[in-house]
Design a protein around this motif. Structure first.
Motif, PDB file in Angstrom:
ATOM      1  N   SER A 145       0.839  -1.201   0.000  1.00  0.00           N
ATOM      2  CA  SER A 145       0.000   0.000   0.000  1.00  0.00           C
ATOM      3  C   SER A 145       0.875   1.253   0.000  1.00  0.00           C
ATOM      4  N   ALA A 169      -4.703   2.597  -1.314  1.00  0.00           N
ATOM      5  CA  ALA A 169      -3.993   2.829  -2.571  1.00  0.00           C
ATOM      6  C   ALA A 169      -2.745   1.956  -2.636  1.00  0.00           C
ATOM      7  N   LEU A 170      -2.506   1.382  -3.797  1.00  0.00           N
ATOM      8  CA  LEU A 170      -1.266   0.642  -3.988  1.00  0.00           C
ATOM      9  C   LEU A 170      -0.163   1.629  -4.372  1.00  0.00           C
ATOM     10  N   VAL A 213       2.270   1.281  -6.328  1.00  0.00           N
ATOM     11  CA  VAL A 213       2.546   1.260  -7.771  1.00  0.00           C
ATOM     12  C   VAL A 213       1.563   2.125  -8.558  1.00  0.00           C
ATOM     13  N   GLN A 214       0.374   2.356  -8.025  1.00  0.00           N
ATOM     14  CA  GLN A 214      -0.611   3.210  -8.692  1.00  0.00           C
ATOM     15  C   GLN A 214      -0.168   4.672  -8.695  1.00  0.00           C
ATOM     16  N   TYR A 215       0.716   5.028  -7.792  1.00  0.00           N
ATOM     17  CA  TYR A 215       1.087   6.426  -7.612  1.00  0.00           C
ATOM     18  C   TYR A 215       2.498   6.735  -8.073  1.00  0.00           C
ATOM     19  N   LYS A 261       3.638  10.355  -9.403  1.00  0.00           N
ATOM     20  CA  LYS A 261       2.677  11.301  -8.839  1.00  0.00           C
ATOM     21  C   LYS A 261       3.354  12.127  -7.759  1.00  0.00           C
TER      22      LYS A 261
END
Length: 166
Positions: free
Chosen positions: A22, A62-63, A65-67, A70
């Motif tokens: 996360s 939220a993972l 890797v998604q960010y 960013k």
């Protein structure tokens, strides 16, 4: 492992993370940023709230890797040039905390909420009305994703109202 780069509080970091880590765990365990707290770890309390490209998110849901690529801002990144953010200052003036566990999430959420309101984003209270007045009911609705188990809601409300009032 997946290598990701993200800018956290203005500093670019390269991290090797498992795809299931996360964002909250990456911030706390890999970068040592302990402001965002692990409360419920289910997105229900808001103690882990951070800003992702200026938008408030629950970092526990939220993972990391998604960010990648960013801009992440935690409570540690709100102060600028040694000056606390106006919301941080108001929380201190109005005793917007007791134990302090939820405070970083409350403050990050309040910063984003004020920006959302300024941008004309409606809420359940305001309905489709753009630029609705930021009443106490409106503030409570917009901050409803952040819980305070100590009950410091009056101080939190007063602090946000102070910053929102020109």
């Amino acid at each position: 492992m997946t290598e990701i780069r993200m800018r956290v509080n203005g500093v670019v970091h390269s991290l090797d993370v498992e795809p299931w880590v996360s964002l909250l765990d990456a911030l706390r365990e890999r970068l040592g940023l302990t402001g965002p707290k692990k409360g419920c770890d289910q997105g229900a309390c808001g103690a882990c709230t951070v800003l992702a490209d200026g938008v408030r998110i629950n970092a526990c849901l939220a993972l990391a890797v998604q960010y990648a690529d960013k801009e992440i801002t935690t409570i540690e990144g709100l102060a600028q040039g040694g000056e606390l953010h106006p919301v941080q200052q108001a929380f201190i003036r109005h005793d917007g905390f007791q134990c302090g566990y939820c405070t970083s999430g409350q403050i990050c959420s309040a910063v984003a909420m004020l920006a959302e309101h300024a941008a004309g984003m409606p809420s359940v209270v305001s309905g489709s009305a753009a630029r609705a007045e930021l009443t106490d009911a409106e503030i409570r609705e917009r901050m409803s994703g952040n819980l305070c188990r100590c009950g410091a809601y009056n101080g939190i409300l007063d602090a946000i109202r102070e910053v929102a009032t020109p």
